[in-house]
Design a protein around this motif. Structure first.
Motif, PDB file in Angstrom:
ATOM      1  N   ILE A  76      -4.486 -11.457  18.669  1.00  0.00           N
ATOM      2  CA  ILE A  76      -5.221 -10.747  17.732  1.00  0.00           C
ATOM      3  C   ILE A  76      -5.813  -9.661  18.400  1.00  0.00           C
ATOM      4  CG2 ILE A  76      -7.317 -11.144  16.464  1.00  0.00           C
ATOM      5  CD1 ILE A  76      -5.217 -12.659  15.375  1.00  0.00           C
ATOM      6  N   MET A  77      -6.244  -9.614  19.647  1.00  0.00           N
ATOM      7  CA  MET A  77      -6.615  -8.758  20.289  1.00  0.00           C
ATOM      8  C   MET A  77      -5.749  -7.524  20.517  1.00  0.00           C
ATOM      9  SD  MET A  77      -9.392  -7.764  21.874  1.00  0.00           S
ATOM     10  CE  MET A  77      -9.447  -5.984  21.389  1.00  0.00           C
ATOM     11  N   LYS A  78      -4.408  -7.694  20.624  1.00  0.00           N
ATOM     12  CA  LYS A  78      -3.324  -6.938  20.546  1.00  0.00           C
ATOM     13  C   LYS A  78      -3.034  -6.193  19.277  1.00  0.00           C
ATOM     14  CE  LYS A  78      -0.494  -9.130  24.273  1.00  0.00           C
ATOM     15  NZ  LYS A  78      -1.576  -9.771  24.904  1.00  0.00           N
ATOM     16  N   GLN A  79      -3.485  -7.051  18.028  1.00  0.00           N
ATOM     17  CA  GLN A  79      -3.217  -6.413  16.967  1.00  0.00           C
ATOM     18  C   GLN A  79      -4.414  -5.440  16.508  1.00  0.00           C
ATOM     19  OE1 GLN A  79      -2.999  -9.719  14.048  1.00  0.00           O
ATOM     20  NE2 GLN A  79      -1.214 -10.566  14.841  1.00  0.00           N
ATOM     21  N   LEU A  80      -5.555  -5.698  17.070  1.00  0.00           N
ATOM     22  CA  LEU A  80      -6.831  -4.946  17.101  1.00  0.00           C
ATOM     23  C   LEU A  80      -6.415  -3.589  17.764  1.00  0.00           C
ATOM     24  CD1 LEU A  80     -10.006  -7.142  17.280  1.00  0.00           C
ATOM     25  CD2 LEU A  80      -9.364  -5.771  15.561  1.00  0.00           C
ATOM     26  N   ASN A  81      -5.771  -3.539  18.872  1.00  0.00           N
ATOM     27  CA  ASN A  81      -5.588  -2.481  19.787  1.00  0.00           C
ATOM     28  C   ASN A  81      -4.424  -1.815  18.798  1.00  0.00           C
ATOM     29  OD1 ASN A  81      -5.341  -4.424  22.469  1.00  0.00           O
ATOM     30  ND2 ASN A  81      -7.089  -3.111  22.021  1.00  0.00           N
ATOM     31  N   GLN A  82      -3.619  -2.278  18.344  1.00  0.00           N
ATOM     32  CA  GLN A  82      -2.672  -1.461  17.346  1.00  0.00           C
ATOM     33  C   GLN A  82      -3.321  -0.893  16.336  1.00  0.00           C
ATOM     34  OE1 GLN A  82       0.464  -0.559  18.556  1.00  0.00           O
ATOM     35  NE2 GLN A  82       0.323   0.708  16.896  1.00  0.00           N
ATOM     36  N   PHE A  83      -4.032  -1.698  15.479  1.00  0.00           N
ATOM     37  CA  PHE A  83      -4.655  -1.186  14.620  1.00  0.00           C
ATOM     38  C   PHE A  83      -5.647  -0.082  14.773  1.00  0.00           C
ATOM     39  CE2 PHE A  83      -8.151  -1.506  11.295  1.00  0.00           C
ATOM     40  CZ  PHE A  83      -7.289  -1.420  10.089  1.00  0.00           C
ATOM     41  N   TYR A  84      -6.362  -0.112  15.595  1.00  0.00           N
ATOM     42  CA  TYR A  84      -6.964   1.280  16.092  1.00  0.00           C
ATOM     43  C   TYR A  84      -6.181   2.107  16.555  1.00  0.00           C
ATOM     44  CZ  TYR A  84      -9.455   4.595  18.983  1.00  0.00           C
ATOM     45  OH  TYR A  84      -9.991   5.477  19.460  1.00  0.00           O
ATOM     46  N   LYS A  85      -5.023   2.199  16.792  1.00  0.00           N
ATOM     47  CA  LYS A  85      -4.431   3.264  17.223  1.00  0.00           C
ATOM     48  C   LYS A  85      -3.718   3.775  15.904  1.00  0.00           C
ATOM     49  CE  LYS A  85      -2.926   1.473  21.802  1.00  0.00           C
ATOM     50  NZ  LYS A  85      -1.879   1.022  22.507  1.00  0.00           N
ATOM     51  N   THR A  86      -3.233   3.026  15.206  1.00  0.00           N
ATOM     52  CA  THR A  86      -2.991   3.426  13.848  1.00  0.00           C
ATOM     53  C   THR A  86      -3.661   4.039  12.800  1.00  0.00           C
ATOM     54  OG1 THR A  86      -1.249   1.627  13.664  1.00  0.00           O
ATOM     55  CG2 THR A  86      -1.683   2.553  11.667  1.00  0.00           C
ATOM     56  N   ALA A  87      -5.057   3.570  12.921  1.00  0.00           N
ATOM     57  CA  ALA A  87      -6.107   4.141  12.039  1.00  0.00           C
ATOM     58  C   ALA A  87      -6.617   5.423  12.875  1.00  0.00           C
ATOM     59  CB  ALA A  87      -7.316   3.224  12.127  1.00  0.00           C
ATOM     60  N   TYR A  88      -6.598   5.342  13.786  1.00  0.00           N
ATOM     61  CA  TYR A  88      -6.923   6.745  14.735  1.00  0.00           C
ATOM     62  C   TYR A  88      -6.082   7.972  14.337  1.00  0.00           C
ATOM     63  CZ  TYR A  88      -8.663  10.125  18.177  1.00  0.00           C
ATOM     64  OH  TYR A  88      -9.298  11.156  18.793  1.00  0.00           O
TER      65      TYR A  88
END
Length: 93
Positions: A76-88
């Protein structure tokens, strides 16, 4: 969907959107909107634990300013990291 699960999803969404730290609210709230409905109960447990972490610590882990401690380094933490990168990237376009 059971009433208990639906109530849990609403509670987690509310907590994700209203942390009190605007940057964390935006990332966690949008992440919750997109991912909570597909998470297993075990994943929801992990997300719920992450929501207990102080805002600045959690935000630092999400943007990878510092690594998440081993106890919090989950899928879940890895998904949050990736989500942030995509959103940014979307914001920068």
């Amino acid at each position: 969907m059971s009433e208990a699960r639906e109530a849990r999803l609403k509670k987690l969404s509310f907590r994700a959107w209203r942390r009190g730290f605007k940057e964390a609210d935006i990332i966690l709230g949008h992440f919750a909107d997109e991912h909570l409905g597909r998470m297993s109960d075990a994943d929801l447990d992990i997300f719920e634990v992450l929501l207990e972490v102080p805002d600045h610590d959690l935000y630092g882990w999400i943007i990878e300013r510092e690594p998440a401690p081993a106890d919090f380094d989950s899928e879940i933490m890895k998904q949050l990291n990736q989500f942030y990168k995509t959103a940014y990237k979307k914001i920068q376009s």
